[in-house]
Scaffold this active site. Structure first.
Site, PDB file in Angstrom:
ATOM      1  N   ARG A  28       0.971  -1.413  -0.095  1.00  0.00           N
ATOM      2  CA  ARG A  28       0.132  -0.005   0.078  1.00  0.00           C
ATOM      3  C   ARG A  28       0.880   1.351   0.030  1.00  0.00           C
ATOM      4  O   ARG A  28       1.943   1.450   0.789  1.00  0.00           O
ATOM      5  CB  ARG A  28      -1.070   0.193   1.423  1.00  0.00           C
ATOM      6  CG  ARG A  28      -1.882  -0.999   1.199  1.00  0.00           C
ATOM      7  CD  ARG A  28      -3.003  -1.095   2.132  1.00  0.00           C
ATOM      8  NE  ARG A  28      -3.897  -2.069   2.159  1.00  0.00           N
ATOM      9  CZ  ARG A  28      -4.543  -2.460   1.194  1.00  0.00           C
ATOM     10  NH1 ARG A  28      -4.991  -1.743   0.413  1.00  0.00           N
ATOM     11  NH2 ARG A  28      -5.246  -3.872   1.395  1.00  0.00           N
ATOM     12  N   VAL A  95      10.368   8.315  -7.056  1.00  0.00           N
ATOM     13  CA  VAL A  95      10.958   6.986  -6.353  1.00  0.00           C
ATOM     14  C   VAL A  95      11.426   6.463  -7.579  1.00  0.00           C
ATOM     15  O   VAL A  95      10.579   5.843  -8.197  1.00  0.00           O
ATOM     16  CB  VAL A  95      10.049   6.178  -5.452  1.00  0.00           C
ATOM     17  CG1 VAL A  95      10.855   4.916  -5.017  1.00  0.00           C
ATOM     18  CG2 VAL A  95       9.572   6.794  -4.141  1.00  0.00           C
ATOM     19  N   HIS A  99       7.855   1.337 -10.551  1.00  0.00           N
ATOM     20  CA  HIS A  99       6.520   0.874  -9.806  1.00  0.00           C
ATOM     21  C   HIS A  99       5.377   1.276 -10.647  1.00  0.00           C
ATOM     22  O   HIS A  99       5.239   2.317 -11.381  1.00  0.00           O
ATOM     23  CB  HIS A  99       6.629   1.442  -8.506  1.00  0.00           C
ATOM     24  CG  HIS A  99       6.883   2.991  -8.456  1.00  0.00           C
ATOM     25  ND1 HIS A  99       7.985   3.395  -8.425  1.00  0.00           N
ATOM     26  CD2 HIS A  99       5.842   4.083  -8.278  1.00  0.00           C
ATOM     27  CE1 HIS A  99       7.807   4.932  -8.436  1.00  0.00           C
ATOM     28  NE2 HIS A  99       6.391   4.985  -8.242  1.00  0.00           N
ATOM     29  N   HIS A 101       1.468   2.224 -10.222  1.00  0.00           N
ATOM     30  CA  HIS A 101       0.282   2.515  -9.376  1.00  0.00           C
ATOM     31  C   HIS A 101      -1.147   1.689  -9.779  1.00  0.00           C
ATOM     32  O   HIS A 101      -1.403   2.056 -10.745  1.00  0.00           O
ATOM     33  CB  HIS A 101       0.025   3.982  -9.296  1.00  0.00           C
ATOM     34  CG  HIS A 101       1.245   4.856  -8.784  1.00  0.00           C
ATOM     35  ND1 HIS A 101       1.236   5.565  -7.588  1.00  0.00           N
ATOM     36  CD2 HIS A 101       2.392   5.066  -9.509  1.00  0.00           C
ATOM     37  CE1 HIS A 101       2.394   6.062  -7.498  1.00  0.00           C
ATOM     38  NE2 HIS A 101       2.996   5.966  -8.580  1.00  0.00           N
TER      39      HIS A 101
HETATM   40  P1  5GP Z   1       6.178   8.202  -8.008  1.00  0.00           P
HETATM   41  O1  5GP Z   1       5.764   9.604  -8.114  1.00  0.00           O
HETATM   42  O2  5GP Z   1       7.538   7.924  -8.304  1.00  0.00           O
HETATM   43  O3  5GP Z   1       5.366   7.604  -9.364  1.00  0.00           O
HETATM   44  O4  5GP Z   1       5.244   7.452  -6.833  1.00  0.00           O
HETATM   45  C1  5GP Z   1       6.085   7.434  -5.571  1.00  0.00           C
HETATM   46  C2  5GP Z   1       5.058   6.883  -4.865  1.00  0.00           C
HETATM   47  O5  5GP Z   1       5.723   6.347  -3.496  1.00  0.00           O
HETATM   48  C3  5GP Z   1       4.258   7.992  -3.997  1.00  0.00           C
HETATM   49  O6  5GP Z   1       2.795   7.711  -4.421  1.00  0.00           O
HETATM   50  C4  5GP Z   1       4.674   7.990  -2.580  1.00  0.00           C
HETATM   51  O7  5GP Z   1       3.523   8.136  -1.937  1.00  0.00           O
HETATM   52  C5  5GP Z   1       5.077   6.656  -2.497  1.00  0.00           C
HETATM   53  N1  5GP Z   1       5.806   6.400  -1.220  1.00  0.00           N
HETATM   54  C6  5GP Z   1       6.820   7.039  -0.908  1.00  0.00           C
HETATM   55  N2  5GP Z   1       7.785   6.646   0.037  1.00  0.00           N
HETATM   56  C7  5GP Z   1       7.125   5.413   0.401  1.00  0.00           C
HETATM   57  C8  5GP Z   1       7.353   4.499   1.646  1.00  0.00           C
HETATM   58  O8  5GP Z   1       8.238   4.693   2.270  1.00  0.00           O
HETATM   59  N3  5GP Z   1       6.313   3.653   1.514  1.00  0.00           N
HETATM   60  C9  5GP Z   1       5.345   3.439   0.888  1.00  0.00           C
HETATM   61  N4  5GP Z   1       4.500   2.562   1.147  1.00  0.00           N
HETATM   62  N5  5GP Z   1       5.043   4.333  -0.209  1.00  0.00           N
HETATM   63  C10 5GP Z   1       6.039   5.186  -0.425  1.00  0.00           C
END
Ligand code: 5GP
Length: 113
Positions: A28, A95, A99, A101
């Protein structure tokens, strides 16, 4: 340095893992944008979609099949959901461990706002 998500995959950082197999882990999101917000991540470190190679075909396919499985598990499959992969700066990637979503549990609205 292992990525943040690598630590989650190895159980070195706390998280709510909803699915894990030999290729991918789903957990999650810490800051959910919808009632269901799950991140589906390859166990192998791959930085972005741009870094996928032909060797990763099975992993890439597994990400999508696990999204389907988790959507069923979460009870959102029939109403529907959205799958998003952000890549690099313009994609809004924060990140740098590839990944997907999986978001749902409410109407997601138009694709881009
Ligand atoms: P991005 O913007 O890179 O596509 O999404 C990164 C996602 O990682 C964000 O939705 C953020 O809330 C989630 N995220 C960042 N740090 C953590 C963490 O330590 N644990 C979890 N479960 N999600 C994280």
């Amino acid at each position: 340095m292992p990525s943040l998500f690598a630590k989650i995959i190895r159980g070195e950082l706390p998280s709510d893992i909803v699915y894990q197999d030999d290729l991918v882990t789903a957990f999650r999101d810490i800051n959910p944008q919808a009632p269901t917000h799950v991140l589906i991540v390859p166990n192998k470190f791959i930085r972005t979609v741009n870094d996928l190679t032909a060797e990763d075909e099975q992993i890439a396919g597994r990400l999508l099949l696990v999204a389907k499985k988790v959507a069923e598990q979460e009870g959102i499959a029939e109403d529907g959901y959205r799958i998003i992969i952000n890549c690099n700066r313009h994609g809004g990637q924060e990140v740098y461990h590839l990944h997907m979503h999986l978001v749902g549990g409410r109407a997601m609205g138009r694709m881009l706002r």
